[in-house]
Design an enzyme around this catalytic site. Structure first.
Site, PDB file in Angstrom:
ATOM      1  N   ASN A 254      38.358  27.173  25.490  1.00  0.00           N
ATOM      2  CA  ASN A 254      37.914  28.462  24.940  1.00  0.00           C
ATOM      3  C   ASN A 254      36.515  28.378  24.314  1.00  0.00           C
ATOM      4  OD1 ASN A 254      38.547  26.970  22.659  1.00  0.00           O
ATOM      5  ND2 ASN A 254      39.787  28.553  21.683  1.00  0.00           N
ATOM      6  N   LYS A 255      35.888  27.217  24.375  1.00  0.00           N
ATOM      7  CA  LYS A 255      34.595  27.040  23.701  1.00  0.00           C
ATOM      8  C   LYS A 255      33.423  27.501  24.585  1.00  0.00           C
ATOM      9  CE  LYS A 255      36.302  25.267  19.952  1.00  0.00           C
ATOM     10  NZ  LYS A 255      37.739  25.251  20.211  1.00  0.00           N
TER      11      LYS A 255
END
Ligand SMILES: Cc1ncc(COP(=O)(O)O)c(C=O)c1O
Length: 375
Positions: free
Chosen positions: A180-181
């Site tokens: 999710n980064k």
């Protein structure tokens, strides 16, 4: 989910980079690790970078390498991902939760200073949701009280404070590359520091305590296997090449959400610009205001998910987690943390989120926050 909360952005060149490694005999501790470390060090302006298996592993080794141990107090936000406190407990240190500022959701420097005791050893500052914390003031507090500072940059690759990238100003900075980064390696992390001694301690600890001068079965100290594979590093290198375009698109998405939701009195929107700081957008978190409470927030999350739109509470305060009910941790007045966390709502946010999907998210959200829609 029609529109997930988050999604990785994997291109053909990323796949080719990973496949390329699989055609070589080096799958760990090879040239891709060195290249990824050099690339991140260069990007954030740090002297040294050490690749590790996750952001959590990087935080843990930073704590160990700084000599933080049993009974030492470390000031940390409770409005954060649980790993920031867990890594302290791994070493017998005591998390001291300090409150945050409502505007940026980052540690409030005034509350940090109030939490310092003779046992305080360090401040673990998180750049929450990619918005840099008040670094100058925090570093000054640390200098006055002889404390170490760890910058948790897991959500903030590319963010800047006073024109400098976060991660390289404190004793040590830690990045995370979960899917999710801003960029991902699948799983992975990076420790950056200007201190060559600290870098070599972290390098040894990630590899079973094997120092550079040790041979394969010689272990100078108790270490871990926190290595990151060559495949992970190849993905990271490939993704980092697109970082400017990624950050620009994420900023554009944040702007579009704000454009669509502005003027709605039941929502408080994240600040798009903060003096002295460049935000690296990690998530877009709105907060319910006025009469809408946690009950409404939880209902909205459920209803959005039922409609196929990923939506989540972000964050659940650490001091309220079951794992912390009887944990050795200290706290003082976490009113802002508890209030803001109970009303925070993360909307779908990822590079490939399309404009019409943003419209769909906002349309559904606005319908659900009508005053009597949950009754
Ligand atoms: C602020 C913060 N710190 C630490 C971590 C832990 O990183 P990882 O999941 O790579 O262990 C995260 C993760 O998502 C995070 O958001």
């Amino acid at each position: 989910m029609n529109i997930p909360l988050s999604a990785p952005d994997i291109r053909e060149e990323d796949i080719a980079a990973v496949a390329g490694v699989l055609r070589t005999p080096r799958l760990s501790l090879g040239p891709k690790l060195e290249e990824f470390e050099r690339a991140i060090a260069g990007y954030v302006g740090a002297g040294h970078a050490v690749g590790v298996s996750s952001g959590t592993a990087g935080l843990h080794l930073s704590v160990r390498a700084l000599g933080i141990g049993p009974g030492d107090e470390v000031i940390v936000p409770s409005f954060a991902f649980i790993a920031v406190a867990n890594v302290l407990r791994y070493e017998g240190a005591i998390p001291v939760f300090a409150d945050i500022e409502p505007a940026t959701l980052n540690l409030d420097p005034g509350r940090i200073e109030a939490a310092v005791t003779p046992r305080t050893k360090a401040i673990l500052v998180v750049h929450t949701f990619g918005c840099p914390a008040e670094l100058s003031e925090i570093l000054e507090i640390a200098r006055r009280h002889h404390l170490c500072v760890i910058e948790d940059c897991c959500e903030a690759l590319g963010a800047e404070y006073d024109g400098r990238k976060v991660g390289a100003r404190a004793d040590v900075g830690v990045f995370g590359f979960y899917p999710n980064k801003q960029i991902t390696t699948g799983e992975g992390g990076m420790v950056v520091t200007g201190d060559p001694r600290l870098a070599s301690v972290v390098r040894a600890l990630r590899n079973h305590g094997r120092a550079d001068s040790d041979d394969w079965f010689q272990h100078s100290e108790l270490g871990y296997n926190y290595r990151i594979s060559e495949m992970n590093c190849a993905l990271g290198i490939s993704q980092l090449k697109r970082i400017e375009a990624i950050l620009a698109r994420r900023e554009e998405i944040a702007g579009k959400y704000t454009e669509k939701l502005r003027g709605n009195e039941t929502l408080r929107l994240p600040t798009l610009a903060v003096p002295r700081r460049k935000i690296s957008w990690f998530v877009y978190v709105v907060r319910l205001s006025g009469s809408l409470s946690q009950i409404h927030r939880d209902w909205i999350v459920k209803e959005m998910n039922r409609r196929g739109i990923g939506c989540g509470r972000y964050f659940a305060p650490i001091h309220l987690q079951p794992a912390y009910q009887s944990a050795p941790a200290l706290q003082s007045g976490l009113g802002v943390t508890e209030y803001e966390a109970s009303r925070a709502l993360a909307l779908p946010f990822f590079n490939r989120l399309r404009d019409e999907q943003i419209d769909e998210v906002c349309g559904n959200l606005c319908e659900l926050i009508q005053p009597d829609s949950s009754s």
